[in-house]
Design a protein around this motif. Sequence first.
Motif, short mmCIF file in Angstrom:
data_model
loop_
_atom_site.label_atom_id
_atom_site.label_comp_id
_atom_site.label_asym_id
_atom_site.label_seq_id
_atom_site.Cartn_x
_atom_site.Cartn_y
_atom_site.Cartn_z
N SER A 69 0.85 -1.18 0.00
CA SER A 69 0.00 0.00 0.00
C SER A 69 0.89 1.23 0.00
CB SER A 69 -0.89 0.01 1.25
OG SER A 69 -1.48 1.28 1.45
N THR A 70 0.44 2.28 -0.69
CA THR A 70 1.19 3.53 -0.71
C THR A 70 1.13 4.23 0.65
OG1 THR A 70 -0.77 4.66 -1.61
CG2 THR A 70 0.90 3.89 -3.18
N ARG A 71 0.31 3.73 1.58
CA ARG A 71 0.25 4.32 2.92
C ARG A 71 1.47 3.92 3.77
NH1 ARG A 71 -6.04 3.99 4.99
NH2 ARG A 71 -7.02 4.66 3.05
N VAL A 72 2.22 2.96 3.27
CA VAL A 72 3.38 2.46 4.00
C VAL A 72 4.64 2.78 3.19
CG1 VAL A 72 4.49 0.38 4.91
CG2 VAL A 72 2.00 0.62 5.02
N PRO A 73 5.69 3.28 3.84
CA PRO A 73 6.92 3.62 3.10
C PRO A 73 7.49 2.41 2.35
CG PRO A 73 6.99 4.54 5.31
CD PRO A 73 5.79 3.63 5.26
N GLY A 95 -8.47 0.55 8.49
CA GLY A 95 -7.61 -0.51 7.99
C GLY A 95 -6.41 -0.74 8.90
N GLY A 96 -5.56 -1.68 8.52
CA GLY A 96 -4.41 -1.99 9.35
C GLY A 96 -3.57 -3.10 8.76
N PRO A 97 -2.58 -3.59 9.50
CA PRO A 97 -1.68 -4.64 9.00
C PRO A 97 -2.37 -6.00 8.98
CG PRO A 97 -1.14 -4.08 11.27
CD PRO A 97 -2.19 -3.10 10.84
N GLU A 102 0.08 -7.84 4.15
CA GLU A 102 0.05 -6.48 3.62
C GLU A 102 0.14 -5.56 4.83
OE1 GLU A 102 -2.59 -3.72 0.59
OE2 GLU A 102 -2.69 -5.91 0.47
N SER A 103 1.08 -4.63 4.80
CA SER A 103 1.33 -3.79 5.98
C SER A 103 0.19 -2.82 6.25
CB SER A 103 2.64 -3.03 5.81
OG SER A 103 3.73 -3.93 5.79
N HIS A 104 -0.60 -2.52 5.25
CA HIS A 104 -1.84 -1.78 5.47
C HIS A 104 -2.87 -2.23 4.45
CE1 HIS A 104 -4.93 1.30 5.42
NE2 HIS A 104 -4.57 1.56 6.67
N MET A 105 -4.01 -2.69 4.95
CA MET A 105 -5.06 -3.21 4.09
C MET A 105 -6.39 -2.70 4.62
SD MET A 105 -5.38 -7.21 3.00
CE MET A 105 -6.20 -7.75 1.51
N THR A 135 12.33 -4.08 3.35
CA THR A 135 12.82 -4.83 4.50
C THR A 135 12.10 -6.16 4.63
OG1 THR A 135 13.40 -2.81 5.71
CG2 THR A 135 13.08 -4.80 7.01
N ILE A 136 10.77 -6.13 4.44
CA ILE A 136 9.98 -7.36 4.52
C ILE A 136 10.39 -8.32 3.42
CG2 ILE A 136 7.67 -8.31 4.22
CD1 ILE A 136 6.60 -5.75 5.59
N MET A 137 10.54 -7.82 2.20
CA MET A 137 10.92 -8.70 1.09
C MET A 137 12.28 -9.35 1.34
SD MET A 137 9.62 -6.72 -2.35
CE MET A 137 10.13 -8.09 -3.38
N LYS A 138 13.22 -8.57 1.87
CA LYS A 138 14.54 -9.13 2.16
C LYS A 138 14.44 -10.24 3.19
CE LYS A 138 19.20 -7.90 3.70
NZ LYS A 138 20.10 -6.80 4.15
N SER A 139 13.64 -10.03 4.23
CA SER A 139 13.48 -11.05 5.26
C SER A 139 12.82 -12.30 4.71
CB SER A 139 12.64 -10.48 6.42
OG SER A 139 13.32 -9.44 7.08
N LEU A 140 11.80 -12.12 3.88
CA LEU A 140 11.11 -13.26 3.29
C LEU A 140 12.05 -14.06 2.38
CD1 LEU A 140 7.68 -11.61 2.43
CD2 LEU A 140 8.04 -13.42 4.10
N LEU A 141 12.82 -13.35 1.57
CA LEU A 141 13.76 -14.04 0.68
C LEU A 141 14.83 -14.78 1.47
CD1 LEU A 141 14.14 -11.30 -2.07
CD2 LEU A 141 13.03 -13.52 -2.33
N THR A 142 15.28 -14.18 2.56
CA THR A 142 16.25 -14.85 3.42
C THR A 142 15.68 -16.12 4.02
OG1 THR A 142 17.32 -12.74 3.94
CG2 THR A 142 17.72 -14.57 5.45
N SER A 143 14.37 -16.12 4.27
CA SER A 143 13.70 -17.32 4.80
C SER A 143 13.51 -18.39 3.74
CB SER A 143 12.34 -16.94 5.40
OG SER A 143 12.50 -16.19 6.57
#
Length: 287
Positions: free
Chosen positions: A166-170, A246-248, A211-214, A176-184
Amino acid sequence: MTPNNIKKSELEKREAALHSITLTAGALALESYRARQPGDFTMKGQQDFLTEADALVEEHIRHAIYNLFPEDGLLGEETGGSVTNASLWVVDPIDGTANFARGIDHFCISIAFVHNGETLLGAIYNPATNEMYLARKGQYVTKNGQALRVSNITDTHSSSFELGWSTRVPESVYLTIMKSLLTSGTNIRRGASGALALAWVAEGRTDGYAESHMNAWDCLAGLLMVREAGGRTGAFPKTHADIIHGGPILAVAPGVAEQFSHDTMISLAAKSMLAETNTAPELEHTL
């Protein structure tokens, strides 16, 4: 209706109405989808598409619900509404509008029925593929009549995870999330329909979605489905304010839940919440 429950007969009326209204709304959406022209959309914001079908389908749903249940509230993506009613319908007329606008058969109608802040019924319908997902709290979650169960995966290196944004989240948060997921070790995908993404977790097609904001209209029906299918979710929504703002959102298969919660920085709801969803809600049987 009483503060903490709903009469069984009243819930069943809404359950039947949800099924029929979702089907007719889907037929209307599909008709518009097949008749669309290239470029037949406007933009509400960055990567936020709007088509004439959004308003048309939401109006159809709103009219049908108010005709049957004039005392209920309705919160829709396109026309808003109030969440002060004890009984509330939360509606996304077309989730995956970018896909709809571009001729991609991955969009849906998503409708949830909420009573006193608790989601009791949900429907997600992709009319292009004729896939109908239905759920009732403590009773069932199905796709075209077949019971669903989340995947039994326990190894993130064999998993598939869908990430929305979401564009509401930087952007930095998502990177950061994608990097963590890929590392997993997971495979990251994006289908551009959050509601269908949640339904796919319930079905076991994928192992998690975040989704960090939905917005509530995108996720309430799907979150109910994941919980009824044995999955784990975040705590959204905690309050009526959450439904408005909305929220995470996190929904995952239990075998990888803790790792994906860590990777997405979204806390899981207590397991007792899942246990409650597997018990039928308190129903008042007398009129």
